[in-house]
Design an enzyme around this catalytic site. Structure first.
Site, PDB file in Angstrom:
ATOM      1  N   TYR A 146      10.888  -0.988  -4.137  1.00  0.00           N
ATOM      2  CA  TYR A 146      11.240  -1.320  -2.755  1.00  0.00           C
ATOM      3  C   TYR A 146      11.253  -2.832  -2.609  1.00  0.00           C
ATOM      4  O   TYR A 146      10.291  -3.507  -2.977  1.00  0.00           O
ATOM      5  CB  TYR A 146      10.224  -0.708  -1.795  1.00  0.00           C
ATOM      6  N   ASP A 245      10.387  -9.691  -8.055  1.00  0.00           N
ATOM      7  CA  ASP A 245       9.858  -9.577  -6.705  1.00  0.00           C
ATOM      8  C   ASP A 245       8.333  -9.542  -6.783  1.00  0.00           C
ATOM      9  O   ASP A 245       7.748  -8.572  -7.254  1.00  0.00           O
ATOM     10  CB  ASP A 245      10.414  -8.294  -6.080  1.00  0.00           C
ATOM     11  N   LYS A 273       3.300 -11.702   1.839  1.00  0.00           N
ATOM     12  CA  LYS A 273       1.975 -11.136   2.052  1.00  0.00           C
ATOM     13  C   LYS A 273       0.852 -12.163   1.944  1.00  0.00           C
ATOM     14  O   LYS A 273       0.562 -12.850   2.909  1.00  0.00           O
ATOM     15  CB  LYS A 273       1.759  -9.937   1.131  1.00  0.00           C
TER      16      LYS A 273
END
Length: 442
Positions: A146, A245, A273
C-alpha cells in the site's frame, strides 16, 4: 473480564455516521473487520490512550507508527507550542524545514528532499518524478503493498483496502491503472517477466522497503541477494528507477529506517509518520540529479500550500533528534520480548500462527495450520480474520488497544515501560484462549 463500557463511543459513532461517511475519517477505524464499537479517543499520554468512556488502554497503534517516543512527549509538546506561538502557517520557506530536511538527509542515503503533507502525497510525487525523469509511463507495484490512495497505485493494495475486501476502488479509471503492472511481492520470476515484456516502457518499480500493509513481510533473500537489491539491479538494467517506500519503516525500524537494517534503497525514497512526530508531514527524496528535475528548477511540477508547515516541522525535527540509538535499542528489546510471549501464549492454546518482523515492527498472522512463513499477499490473505477478531477483542476488553485489522503491524514506543508491557503480557493468555475458541467454533 466483562466488556468495557462503550456507551459514549457508541453515541459518538451514531452521530458521526450521520455527518462522516462510515462515521470515520479513515476506513480501518470503523472496526468493520472485527465488529463491535469503534473507540473514540479522548486523550493520550505516554504508552496509553483513554477513550471518551474513560477506559484506558495500552496503545499498540501509536497513530499507526508516528508516536515512536510515546504520546504527548513533553519536549515535542514544548517545540510545538513554541512554533505555534510564532504562527501556524506562512506559505513561505522557514529555517525549520531546512533543518528537518538536513536531518532526514543525515540519516538516509538521499541527497535532497522535498517536504509534503502525507505519505500519499509523497508517493504520488515520487511516481510523477520517476515518470518525468525517464520519459516512460508504466510502473511495477506489488500485490498487498500500500502506497497511499494514489489512483494508479490503488490496485491490489493492502492494509485498509484489504481489510474491507476492496483492494481496488471504484472511481479509479481503467485508463489510470492501465500503466500499472502488479507482481507478487518477493516474486522475482514475475518481475523478470514484466521487464521482459515491457522493459522499455517501465519508468519505475515501487516497493515498500519492508512490506507492512499485508502484515510485516520483509524482503526475502535468495543466494545472498535481498529482494530490494534484486529490484534495483533489474530496474537499472532496463533504464528504470526504483522507489523504496519508507513511509512506515522510515525512522521506525531503525535510526535510518529499513535502509539502516539491510543497506538497500531506491533512487527515490518516500518518508512519513515518524518524521512528522504526530503531525501531517511527509517527504520524498533521492539523488540530486533526479530531485533537481522538480519545479522550480526543473520541469516536473509539485507544490503544496502547507508543505513544510512550521508546527509540523517542529514536531518532526524534535522527534527525530530525540530518537537516539538508546531509544531504538529499548524498543527493539520490548518488541523481541512481546513477540516471544505472543508466540508462547498462542502455542499454549494451539492456535496456528506466524510472527514476522522487520526491526521492532512486527505482526501476527493467524494463518491456516502448516503455514510457517508469509512471503506475500497470497499467503497473508488466507488469514482467519474471525480468529483475529476474537484475539483483538479479548485484548481490548483487557485494556490493550491493537490495530483493528489482521493486516496491520504492531507499534511499540519508548514509553512502553515495564508496567505497560506487563499489562500486555497479562492479557495475552486470555486473548489466546479467545482465539482458540473462535478457531474451534467455526
Amino acid at each position: 473480564m466483562p466488556s468495557l463500557s462503550t456507551e459514549e463511543s457508541a453515541a459518538l459513532y451514531e452521530r458521526a455516521a450521520k455527518v462522516i461517511p462510515g462515521g470515520v475519517s479513515s476506513p480501518v477505524r470503523a472496526f468493520r473487520a472485527v465488529g463491535g464499537t469503534p473507540r473514540f479517543i479522548r486523550s493520550a499520554r505516554g504508552a496509553y490512550v483513554t477513550d471518551v468512556d474513560g477506559n484506558e488502554y495500552v496503545d499498540l497503534v501509536g497513530s499507526w507508527g508516528p508516536m515512536l517516543l510515546g504520546h504527548a512527549h513533553p519536549e515535542v509538546l514544548d517545540a510545538v507550542a513554541r512554533a505555534a506561538a510564532d504562527g501556524t502557517s506562512f506559505g513561505a520557506p522557514t529555517g525549520a524545514e531546512v533543518d528537518l530536511a538536513a536531518e532526514i538527509i543525515a540519516r538516509t542515503p538521499v541527497e535532497q528532499v522535498r517536504l509534503v503533507n502525507s505519505g500519499t502525497e509523497a508517493t504520488m510525487s515520487a511516481l510523477r518524478l520517476a515518470r518525468g525523469a525517464t520519459g516512460r509511463d508504466k510502473v511495477i507495484k506489488f500485490e498487498g503493498c500500500y502506497h497511499g490512495h494514489v489512483d494508479s497505485l490503488l490496485v491490489a493494495a493492502g492494509s485498509g483496502a484489504a481489510t474491507l475486501g476492496h483492494p481496488s476502488s471504484p472511481g479509479v479509471t481503467a485508463a489510470t491503472t492501465a500503466d500499472t503492472i502488479v507482481c507478487g511481492y518477493n516474486d522475482r520470476a514475475g518481475v523478470e517477466r514484466a521487464f521482459a515484456e515491457h522493459g522499455e516502457e517501465i519508468a519505475c518499480v515501487i516497493t515498500e522497503a519492508a512490506a507492512g500493509n499485508m502484515g510485516v513481510v520483509p524482503p526475502a533473500e535468495v543466494d545472498g541477494e535481498n529482494f530490494t537489491a534484486f529490484l534495483a539491479r533489474i530496474a537499472h538494467a532496463h533504464g528504470a528507477l526504483l522507489i523504496t517506500d519508507e513511509v512506515m519503516t522510515g525512522f521506525r525500524v531503525s535510526r535510518s529506517g529499513q535502509w539502516g537494517l539491510d543497506g538497500q534503497h531506491g533512487d527515490l525514497m518516500t518518508f512519513g509518520k515518524v518524521m512528522g512526530g504526530g503531525f501531517p508531514a511527509a517527504a520524498f527524496g533521492g539523488r540530486a540529479d533526479l530531485m533537481q528535475q522538480l519545479s522550480p528548477v526543473g520541469p516536473v511540477y509539485q507544490a503544496g500550500t502547507l508543505s513544510g508547515n512550521p508546527v509540523a516541522t517542529a514536531a518532526g525535527l524534535t522527534t527525530l533528534r530525540l530518537a537516539t540509538d538508546e531509544v531504538y535499542a529499548q524498543i527493539d528489546a520490548s518488541s523481541a520480548l512481546l513477540r516471544a510471549e505472543i508466540g508462547k501464549a498462542l502455542d499454549a492454546f494451539q492456535v496456528p500462527h506466524v510472527i514476522q518482523h522487520s526491526g521492532n515492527l512486527f505482526s501476527v498472522f493467524f494463518t491456516p495450520e502448516g503455514v510457517t512463513a508469509v512471503p506475500d499477499w497470497s499467503v497473508s490473505s488466507t488469514q482467519r480474520q474471525d480468529v483475529f477478531a476474537a484475539f483483538f477483542h479479548a485484548l481490548l476488553d483487557n485494556g490493550v488497544y491493537l490495530g483493528p485489522s489482521c493486516f496491520e503491524a504492531w507499534f511499540l514506543s519508548a514509553a512502553h515501560d515495564d508496567a505497560a508491557m506487563d499489562r500486555i503480557l497479562d492479557a495475552l493468555p486470555r486473548a489466546a484462549a479467545a482465539a482458540r475458541l473462535a478457531m474451534t467454533a467455526a
